[in-house]
Enzyme design. Structure first.
Site, PDB file in Angstrom:
ATOM      1  CE  LYS A   1      -5.155  -1.305  -1.390  1.00  0.00           C
ATOM      2  NZ  LYS A   1      -4.065  -0.575  -0.710  1.00  0.00           N
TER       3      LYS A   1
ATOM      4  CG  ASP B   1      -1.864   2.340   6.612  1.00  0.00           C
ATOM      5  OD1 ASP B   1      -2.360   3.359   7.140  1.00  0.00           O
ATOM      6  OD2 ASP B   1      -2.043   2.053   5.405  1.00  0.00           O
TER       7      ASP B   1
ATOM      8  CB  THR C   1      -2.230   3.212  -4.329  1.00  0.00           C
ATOM      9  OG1 THR C   1      -2.757   4.406  -3.739  1.00  0.00           O
ATOM     10  CG2 THR C   1      -2.122   3.417  -5.840  1.00  0.00           C
ATOM     11  CB  SER C   2      -7.455   3.470  -2.455  1.00  0.00           C
ATOM     12  OG  SER C   2      -7.594   2.162  -1.933  1.00  0.00           O
TER      13      SER C   2
ATOM     14  CG  ASP D   1      -1.419   7.957   0.307  1.00  0.00           C
ATOM     15  OD1 ASP D   1      -0.264   8.270  -0.018  1.00  0.00           O
ATOM     16  OD2 ASP D   1      -2.427   8.329  -0.329  1.00  0.00           O
TER      17      ASP D   1
ATOM     18  CG  ASP E   1      -1.703   1.220   1.427  1.00  0.00           C
ATOM     19  OD1 ASP E   1      -2.409   1.603   0.467  1.00  0.00           O
ATOM     20  OD2 ASP E   1      -1.635   1.833   2.509  1.00  0.00           O
TER      21      ASP E   1
END
Length: 222
Positions: free
Chosen positions: A143, A168, A111-112, A19, A17
């Site tokens: 996600k 995270d 990543t989103s 951020d 991931d």
């Protein structure tokens, strides 16, 4: 005299991931949402509280139900793009060493966010980029769906069981688990439910991540 053939261990891959995992963007995200709230004369603290636990479209529906969600998203994207250009970003301790040591073909970003913002943030922090980046535009289901992580594994030519996910957030952890991958949590005081291992910081996890990535490694789900 005969010799037994030794089967090589499966190659291992690491899926990150971005951020909150590699880049500390908390202050940036708060600032963007504060500016967004200001555009609509909303309480910034309340907007950010909602935004922390929901996707943007869900946030808009809750805090600004009378506003056009398409316009709300356009404003948010404008503010996020400006923040990438002018904001201050920091990579978590250990990120540069970790990504610089891993073979370029053995890791990916999932990543989103959008790839152009990820590239901008990596450029600002001096982190290397991998060959595979799966962003919000690459999948219809984000996600906690397993789709983003499964797509990254496919693009790397990896089997899910040979992949380690570093996350995270609960939604990312759930995505990795549903994809059938090993999932380690970082940068949180308390372990996210379901993780196979938990580290208080990314830096603390670096030696174990590198050990997992070695062809002969077998760090797995210990």
């Amino acid at each position: 005299m005969t010799s037994e053939l030794v089967q090589p261990s499966p190659r291992k891959y690491v899926l990150f991931d971005v951020d909150g995992t590699l880049i500390d963007a908390v202050d940036n995200q708060r600032r963007v949402w504060e500016m967004w709230a200001g555009r609509y004369r909303l309480d910034a603290d309340e907007v950010y509280r909602v935004a922390l636990r929901t996707r943007p479209t869900e946030t808009f529906a809750q805090v600004a139900p009378d506003q056009d969600p398409t316009e709300c998203l356009a404003v948010l994207h404008e503010l996020e793009d400006e923040d990438v250009r002018s904001g201050v970003y920091t990579a978590f301790d250990g990120a540069s060493e970790l990504l610089g040591t891993l073979p370029a073909s053995s890791w990916a970003l999932v990543t989103s966010n959008y790839e152009h913002r990820v590239r901008g943030r990596f450029a600002r922090t001096g982190l290397p980029l991998p060959r595979v980046i799966v962003d919000a535009a690459a999948v219809e289901e984000g996600k906690p769906s397993p789709v983003p992580y499964l797509l990254a594994a496919e693009q790397l030519g990896a089997k899910p069981e040979d992949c380690l996910v570093i996350e995270d957030a609960p939604s990312g952890v759930e995505a990795g688990l549903r994809a059938g991958m090993t999932v380690w949590g970082v940068n949180a005081a308390v372990a996210v439910d379901g993780v196979h291992r938990h580290f208080g910081s990314l830096c603390e996890a670096v030696p174990d991540i590198l050990a997992f990535a070695r062809p002969e490694g077998s760090a797995g789900m210990g």
